[in-house]
Write a protein that holds these residues in place. Sequence first.
Motif, PDB file in Angstrom:
ATOM      1  N   THR A  40       0.812  -0.902   0.051  1.00  0.00           N
ATOM      2  CA  THR A  40       0.426   0.040   0.281  1.00  0.00           C
ATOM      3  C   THR A  40       0.956   1.402  -0.254  1.00  0.00           C
ATOM      4  OG1 THR A  40      -1.572  -0.924   1.259  1.00  0.00           O
ATOM      5  CG2 THR A  40      -1.814   1.378   0.935  1.00  0.00           C
ATOM      6  N   ALA A  41       2.060   0.889   0.666  1.00  0.00           N
ATOM      7  CA  ALA A  41       2.805   2.380   1.069  1.00  0.00           C
ATOM      8  C   ALA A  41       3.715   2.381  -0.632  1.00  0.00           C
ATOM      9  CB  ALA A  41       3.914   2.200   1.826  1.00  0.00           C
ATOM     10  N   ALA A  61      -5.379   1.101  -0.293  1.00  0.00           N
ATOM     11  CA  ALA A  61      -5.289  -0.300   0.239  1.00  0.00           C
ATOM     12  C   ALA A  61      -6.458  -1.739  -0.046  1.00  0.00           C
ATOM     13  CB  ALA A  61      -5.633  -0.391   2.253  1.00  0.00           C
ATOM     14  N   LEU A  62      -7.276  -0.782  -0.470  1.00  0.00           N
ATOM     15  CA  LEU A  62      -9.347  -1.327  -1.148  1.00  0.00           C
ATOM     16  C   LEU A  62      -8.205  -2.236  -2.268  1.00  0.00           C
ATOM     17  CD1 LEU A  62     -11.087   0.967  -0.081  1.00  0.00           C
ATOM     18  CD2 LEU A  62     -11.226  -1.172   1.224  1.00  0.00           C
ATOM     19  N   VAL A  92      -7.374   2.038   7.288  1.00  0.00           N
ATOM     20  CA  VAL A  92      -6.453   1.301   6.454  1.00  0.00           C
ATOM     21  C   VAL A  92      -6.349   0.071   6.939  1.00  0.00           C
ATOM     22  CG1 VAL A  92      -3.589   1.329   5.996  1.00  0.00           C
ATOM     23  CG2 VAL A  92      -4.490   3.135   5.690  1.00  0.00           C
ATOM     24  N   ARG A  93      -6.139  -0.466   8.543  1.00  0.00           N
ATOM     25  CA  ARG A  93      -5.792  -1.472   8.704  1.00  0.00           C
ATOM     26  C   ARG A  93      -7.257  -2.061   8.252  1.00  0.00           C
ATOM     27  NH1 ARG A  93      -1.276  -1.779  11.924  1.00  0.00           N
ATOM     28  NH2 ARG A  93      -2.383  -4.178  12.253  1.00  0.00           N
ATOM     29  N   ALA A  99      -8.929  -7.366   3.567  1.00  0.00           N
ATOM     30  CA  ALA A  99      -8.690  -8.619   2.628  1.00  0.00           C
ATOM     31  C   ALA A  99      -7.325  -9.584   2.977  1.00  0.00           C
ATOM     32  CB  ALA A  99      -6.565  -7.051   1.770  1.00  0.00           C
ATOM     33  N   GLN A 100      -6.980  -8.941   4.435  1.00  0.00           N
ATOM     34  CA  GLN A 100      -6.036 -10.524   4.501  1.00  0.00           C
ATOM     35  C   GLN A 100      -7.377 -12.144   5.104  1.00  0.00           C
ATOM     36  OE1 GLN A 100      -4.396  -8.355   8.455  1.00  0.00           O
ATOM     37  NE2 GLN A 100      -3.198  -7.578   6.181  1.00  0.00           N
TER      38      GLN A 100
END
Length: 211
Positions: A40-41, A61-62, A92-93, A99-100
């Motif tokens: 993401t970064a 992030a999405l 973001v988390r 997703a995880q």
Amino acid sequence: MTFTIAIDGPAAAGKGTLSRRIAQTYGYHHLDTGLTYRATAKALLDAGLPLDDEAVAEGMALKVDLSGLDRSVLSAHAIGEAASKIAVMPAVRRALVEAQRAFAEREPGTVIDGRDIGTVVCPDAPVKLYVTAAPEVRARRRYDEILASGKEADFDTIFADVKLRDERDMGRADSPLKPAADAHLLDTSEMSIEAAFEAASVIIDAALKKD
């Protein structure tokens, strides 16, 4: 039916090496969740977008594709620094945790490692391991790793960085690093990766028999 193995622990405790070995041996998918923050970064950096705008970071992030995470690219220091800035953002988390969790549904099973897998991402995982080691041991491993790659390193600086990262990971308000109540503790301070794998295998095999 999928089988999830959740592995948590502090930096340089050996959980990444152990996770990859378990995934390879059991024929499971593997996800290093730290790389999802780095990806993401990197996407933000590549697009020239700010690292302090939570809504922008959440949008990126999405879109992250968890199937194409390149460890060699994402391990760059600048990406790690950027990742530490966005990893504290709740939005973001939330996006990456979803997703995880979706990744954890892959058949026949998954090995997921990070800082909050057993406590937040996959609290119902049938196997939870918390891999740790003394800070001095973890710093020495990282120091030796850097020297082995032909680069220069200062042990005291690395040791201070390990302790600082522990404080940050364990002290954050959102999803702090801590063992799940039902996690099996693996202290690798005086363990080879082979010994750690053998210990983990006993736990995994027992859980698979019950499943």
